[in-house]
Motif scaffolding. Structure first.
Motif, PDB file in Angstrom:
ATOM      1  N   ARG A  34       0.818  -1.059   0.054  1.00 35.23           N
ATOM      2  CA  ARG A  34      -0.064  -0.258   0.030  1.00 35.23           C
ATOM      3  C   ARG A  34       0.904   1.310   0.018  1.00 35.23           C
ATOM      4  O   ARG A  34       0.638   2.184  -0.717  1.00 35.23           O
ATOM      5  N   ALA A  81       0.806   4.227  -3.004  1.00 36.60           N
ATOM      6  CA  ALA A  81       0.590   5.404  -2.442  1.00 36.60           C
ATOM      7  C   ALA A  81       2.086   6.464  -3.081  1.00 36.60           C
ATOM      8  O   ALA A  81       1.577   7.561  -3.742  1.00 36.60           O
ATOM      9  N   ASP A  82       3.070   6.032  -2.978  1.00 40.85           N
ATOM     10  CA  ASP A  82       4.178   6.542  -3.403  1.00 40.85           C
ATOM     11  C   ASP A  82       4.403   6.566  -4.896  1.00 40.85           C
ATOM     12  O   ASP A  82       4.691   7.849  -5.474  1.00 40.85           O
ATOM     13  N   SER A  87       1.438   7.091  -6.423  1.00 38.27           N
ATOM     14  CA  SER A  87       0.266   7.754  -7.211  1.00 38.27           C
ATOM     15  C   SER A  87      -0.569   6.829  -7.861  1.00 38.27           C
ATOM     16  O   SER A  87      -1.078   7.410  -8.899  1.00 38.27           O
TER      17      SER A  87
END
Ligand SMILES: CC(C)(COP(=O)(O)OP(=O)(O)OC[C@H]1O[C@@H](n2cnc3c(N)ncnc32)[C@H](O)[C@@H]1OP(=O)(O)O)[C@@H](O)C(=O)NCCC(=O)NCCS
Length: 339
Positions: free
Chosen positions: A72, A76-77, A79
């Motif tokens: 996750r 997120a890193d 995008s």
């Protein structure tokens, strides 16, 4: 030994790092804790390995539970949403269950509906092999986005009465999202080397539980489901592999050792890295090390260290990064990245 060598990108698409993430379980096991379990000492462990503590998964916390937060964080890193993924590749020596693959559980938990999902076992070199599989899929046009994870619950495989092995290992997970890049820019994977010397397969092994020696009450009672290792031979193999891979990587790619800004090696033993620095030679500060805090987390060690190095600002755009792995098999693998 011969190795498979991949030089890119040629006319194919480029595979770039889009994001990284990692996760360590909460419980810290210090050398003082180990002193109460086996005949060892903090001084011996620190002097022989550089390890001060390692993280241990909680009861009930399985390989996919460690992998999920790392995955996750990497998404997120990058995008990206889980639905953007075409593939999930999990490098591990011991998944949640023997069947199905741990990657299948992660696919469901992430909600990565479109993604193919499979596990890969190349022991401590697993993350480099998985990275190569993901990058090859992207370069060929099969995938656009691939999530590559290294996740290990080594504490479930270790004999906690064997001081030769139990002091070395820890649990954790690291992940990277690879993406196809059409234009310039991005952290480009330039080259891989992958190899294996199967004749050395007995140097690190878990004897029972497979088809050669299926699980029986006797195999369990005799402790044959635990990991065994010839520490001294593995130590020599590690030093030789790292030194040779670094030298060959430079020769094949027309770079000098000094052009490499950072090496992220498999975190095996501080003395292994020290010996490599002397022999290659390369200053110790060119290696990112977290062995003191994490111990050896097998396939998770390189992606955890890479994520930490990124967060610590150890890599600037354009830096040459070298990932260096080796492990049971005996396997080895390296990757050269223009960050
Ligand atoms: C395992 C390792 C730390 C051992 O260090 P070493 O310097 O090679 O030590 P040795 O195996 O020669 O053992 C030296 C002595 O320490 C003892 N010893 C071993 N483990 C010990 C421990 N945890 N505490 C105290 N003494 C220990 C040995 O019994 C031996 O005693 P002896 O001389 O009376 O026989 C080292 O070989 C190593 O890190 N190898 C790589 C292993 C690895 O990471 N494998 C996974 C790779 S992916």
């Amino acid at each position: 030994m011969a190795s498979a060598v991949f030089q890119g990108p040629g006319r194919m698409k480029r595979a770039v790092f889009a994001g990284t993430g990692s996760y360590l379980p909460a419980r810290r096991m210090t050398n003082a804790d180990l002193e109460r379990m086996v005949d060892t000492s903090d001084a011996w462990i620190v002097q022989r390995t550089g390890i001060r503590e390692r993280r241990i998964a909680a009861p009930g916390e399985a390989t996919s539970d460690l992998a999920l937060p790392a995955a996750r964080a990497a998404l997120a890193d990058a995008s990206l949403a889980a639905e953007d993924l075409d593939a999930i590749i999990v490098a591990t020596m011991l998944g949640d269950r023997l069947v199905p693959a741990t990657a299948a559980r992660i696919q469901a938990d992430l909600g990565a509906r479109r993604a193919a999902a499979f596990d890969l076992n190349a022991a401590c070199t697993g993350f480099i092999y998985a990275l190569a599989a993901g990058a090859a899929g992207i370069k060929s046009g099969l995938f656009r986005n691939a999530l590559v994870i290294g996740s290990e619950c080594n504490s479930r495989m270790v004999d906690w009465t064997d001081r030769n092995t139990c002091i070395l290992f820890g649990d954790g997970a690291g992940a990277a999202v690879l993406a196809a890049a059409d234009g310039a820019g991005g952290s480009d994977i330039l080259a891989f080397e992958l190899g294996c010397d199967g004749a050395k397969a007995d140097l690190i092994a878990v004897e029972a539980g497979g088809t050669r020696l299926p699980t029986t009450p006797e195999t369990a009672a005799a402790g044959r489901h635990f990991l065994t290792m010839n520490g001294r031979e593995v130590f020599k193999f590690a030093v030789n592999s790292i030194c040779r891979m670094l030298t060959d990587l430079c020769a094949r790619n027309g770079i000098a050792l000094n052009d490499i800004a950072l090496c992220v090696p498999h975190q095996v033993n501080y003395r292994v890295i020290e010996a490599c620095c002397e022999r290659v030679p390369l200053p110790l500060d060119r290696f990112y090390l977290n062995i003191d805090r994490c111990g050896n987390t097998s396939a998770a060690s390189i992606p955890i260290a890479l994520d930490e190095a990124v967060r610590a600002g150890r890599l600037a755009r354009g830096d040459l990064l070298c990932l260096l792995g080796f492990g049971a098999g005996m396997t080895w693998g390296s990757a050269l990245v223009r960050w």
